[in-house]
Scaffold this motif. Structure first.
Motif, PDB file in Angstrom:
ATOM      1  N   GLN A 183       0.825  -1.211   0.000  1.00 25.07           N
ATOM      2  CA  GLN A 183       0.000   0.000   0.000  1.00 25.07           C
ATOM      3  C   GLN A 183       0.862   1.264   0.000  1.00 25.07           C
ATOM      4  O   GLN A 183       0.453   2.286  -0.540  1.00 25.07           O
ATOM      5  CB  GLN A 183      -0.980   0.002   1.177  1.00 25.07           C
ATOM      6  CG  GLN A 183      -1.983   1.158   1.165  1.00 25.07           C
ATOM      7  CD  GLN A 183      -2.927   1.165  -0.037  1.00 25.07           C
ATOM      8  OE1 GLN A 183      -3.404   0.125  -0.475  1.00 25.07           O
ATOM      9  NE2 GLN A 183      -3.175   2.346  -0.615  1.00 25.07           N
ATOM     10  N   ASP A 186       1.408   1.654  -3.544  1.00 28.28           N
ATOM     11  CA  ASP A 186       0.157   2.115  -4.181  1.00 28.28           C
ATOM     12  C   ASP A 186       0.010   3.633  -3.993  1.00 28.28           C
ATOM     13  O   ASP A 186      -0.362   4.352  -4.921  1.00 28.28           O
ATOM     14  CB  ASP A 186      -1.046   1.375  -3.575  1.00 28.28           C
ATOM     15  CG  ASP A 186      -2.356   1.713  -4.284  1.00 28.28           C
ATOM     16  OD1 ASP A 186      -2.619   1.136  -5.350  1.00 28.28           O
ATOM     17  OD2 ASP A 186      -3.104   2.584  -3.778  1.00 28.28           O
ATOM     18  N   LYS A 200      -6.096   2.770 -13.729  1.00 30.53           N
ATOM     19  CA  LYS A 200      -7.050   3.430 -12.829  1.00 30.53           C
ATOM     20  C   LYS A 200      -6.631   4.892 -12.738  1.00 30.53           C
ATOM     21  O   LYS A 200      -5.505   5.238 -13.118  1.00 30.53           O
ATOM     22  CB  LYS A 200      -7.078   2.746 -11.455  1.00 30.53           C
ATOM     23  CG  LYS A 200      -5.754   2.747 -10.704  1.00 30.53           C
ATOM     24  CD  LYS A 200      -5.836   1.934  -9.400  1.00 30.53           C
ATOM     25  CE  LYS A 200      -4.530   2.024  -8.613  1.00 30.53           C
ATOM     26  NZ  LYS A 200      -4.541   1.209  -7.379  1.00 30.53           N
ATOM     27  N   ASP A 205      -5.676  10.391  -4.761  1.00 30.64           N
ATOM     28  CA  ASP A 205      -5.528  10.538  -3.308  1.00 30.64           C
ATOM     29  C   ASP A 205      -5.428  12.018  -2.926  1.00 30.64           C
ATOM     30  O   ASP A 205      -6.118  12.477  -2.002  1.00 30.64           O
ATOM     31  CB  ASP A 205      -4.298   9.763  -2.805  1.00 30.64           C
ATOM     32  CG  ASP A 205      -4.466   8.252  -2.953  1.00 30.64           C
ATOM     33  OD1 ASP A 205      -5.626   7.788  -2.966  1.00 30.64           O
ATOM     34  OD2 ASP A 205      -3.448   7.558  -3.065  1.00 30.64           O
TER      35      ASP A 205
HETATM   36 MG    MG Z   1      -4.721   3.846  -4.125  1.00 26.98          MG
END
Ligand code: MG
Ligand code: IPE
Ligand code: IPE
Ligand code: MG
Ligand code: MG
Length: 260
Positions: A183, A186, A200, A205
């Motif tokens: 993560q 990510d 995506k 964020d």
């Molecule tokens: Mg993400």
């Protein structure tokens, strides 16, 4: 359901299940079911994560998200049904897998997907929008929302065999470090990669004011932290005493050095 699962995706969680099963010389038929089950839970989590009430995303695995293609109600239900299908796969009537192994696999997956795992972490994620979290709080959120399912993938692979306590403890440490590293990366890719590469929407964020490792530490220190976690994962593997952990080692490298 087919649209959400059957194309795209790195299949990292299934690969972890199979690699862990290989490391403990476990029952491959059980591992294949576990691998599919964990991917089904993951795919369901993505369908719901993308819905307007959560991250409100329109692109996933290079395609319009499920709710964009089929509407919100069917996206919600497809996610629900994928979750049920995962557990159905883990408890076949007659597939030569012991009741004990079936129960262990169901327990590991249920714990990782539920309130103390993925779903709980997702709730923290939504509650954290616009807030700044301490590193300990962020680590906790990431461990739950993403780490739990990755760690469970490793432990489900292990549950297909009969590893000793030392091997299990080492695999658990490996899964914990790798799950968090995943993560952290990510969060980094959300800032550094483009939408076409990710499949995506990039930059979500910051746009949604989510606390991430990048917002907390900056890109450089977040990257350094991912490398530390890779070392931790490798070190934990070294303590397992298992002969063949090569695939697990390579998957950890992939998690940290991936481009999407
Ligand atoms: Mg993400
Ligand atoms: C994305 O997971 C969602 C998170 C848990 C951060 P992956 O990057 O493994 O997504 P796919 O399976 O490859 O699409
Ligand atoms: C999602 O985290 C974790 C899940 C449980 C699905 P993100 O919201 O960061 O995942 P992406 O970036 O949309 O894939
Ligand atoms: Mg999210
Ligand atoms: Mg998201």
């Amino acid at each position: 359901m087919r649209y959400a699962v059957l194309d795209g995706g790195k299949r990292l969680r299934p690969l972890l299940v199979m690699a862990a099963c290989e490391a403990v010389d476990g029952n491959e038929a059980a591992a294949l079911r576990a691998a599919c089950a964990v991917e089904l839970i993951h795919a369901y989590s993505l369908v719901h994560d993308d819905m307007p009430c959560m991250d409100n995303d329109v692109l996933r695995r290079g395609k319009p998200t499920v709710h964009v293609a089929f509407g919100e109600a069917r996206a919600l239900l497809a996610g629900d049904a994928l979750q049920a299908l995962a557990f159905e796969l883990l408890a076949p009537a007659d597939a030569g897998i012991s009741d004990r192994t079936q129960a262990s696999l169901c327990r590991l997956l249920a714990q990782a997907a539920g309130g103390s795992g993925m779903a709980g972490g997702q709730a923290i994620d939504l509650a954290a929008v616009g807030k700044s979290l301490s590193e300990a709080e962020l680590r906790h959120m990431h461990r739950l929302k993403t780490g739990a399912l990755l760690q469970a993938s490793v432990m489900m692979g292990a549950a297909c065999g009969e590893p000793g306590a030392q091997a299990l403890a080492g695999l658990e440490g490996y899964g914990r470090a790798l799950g968090l590293a995943f993560q952290v990366v990510d969060d980094i890719l959300d800032v550094t990669a483009d939408s076409a590469t990710l499949g995506k929407t990039a930059g979500k964020d910051a746009a949604q004011d989510k606390p991430t490792y990048v917002s907390l530490l900056g890109l450089e220190r977040a990257g350094a932290h991912a490398l530390e976690l890779l070392d931790e994962a490798r070190a934990a593997l070294g303590t397992t005493g298992l002969a063949d952990t090569r695939a697990l080692r390579e998957l950890a490298e992939m998690v940290v050095h991936r481009e999407n």
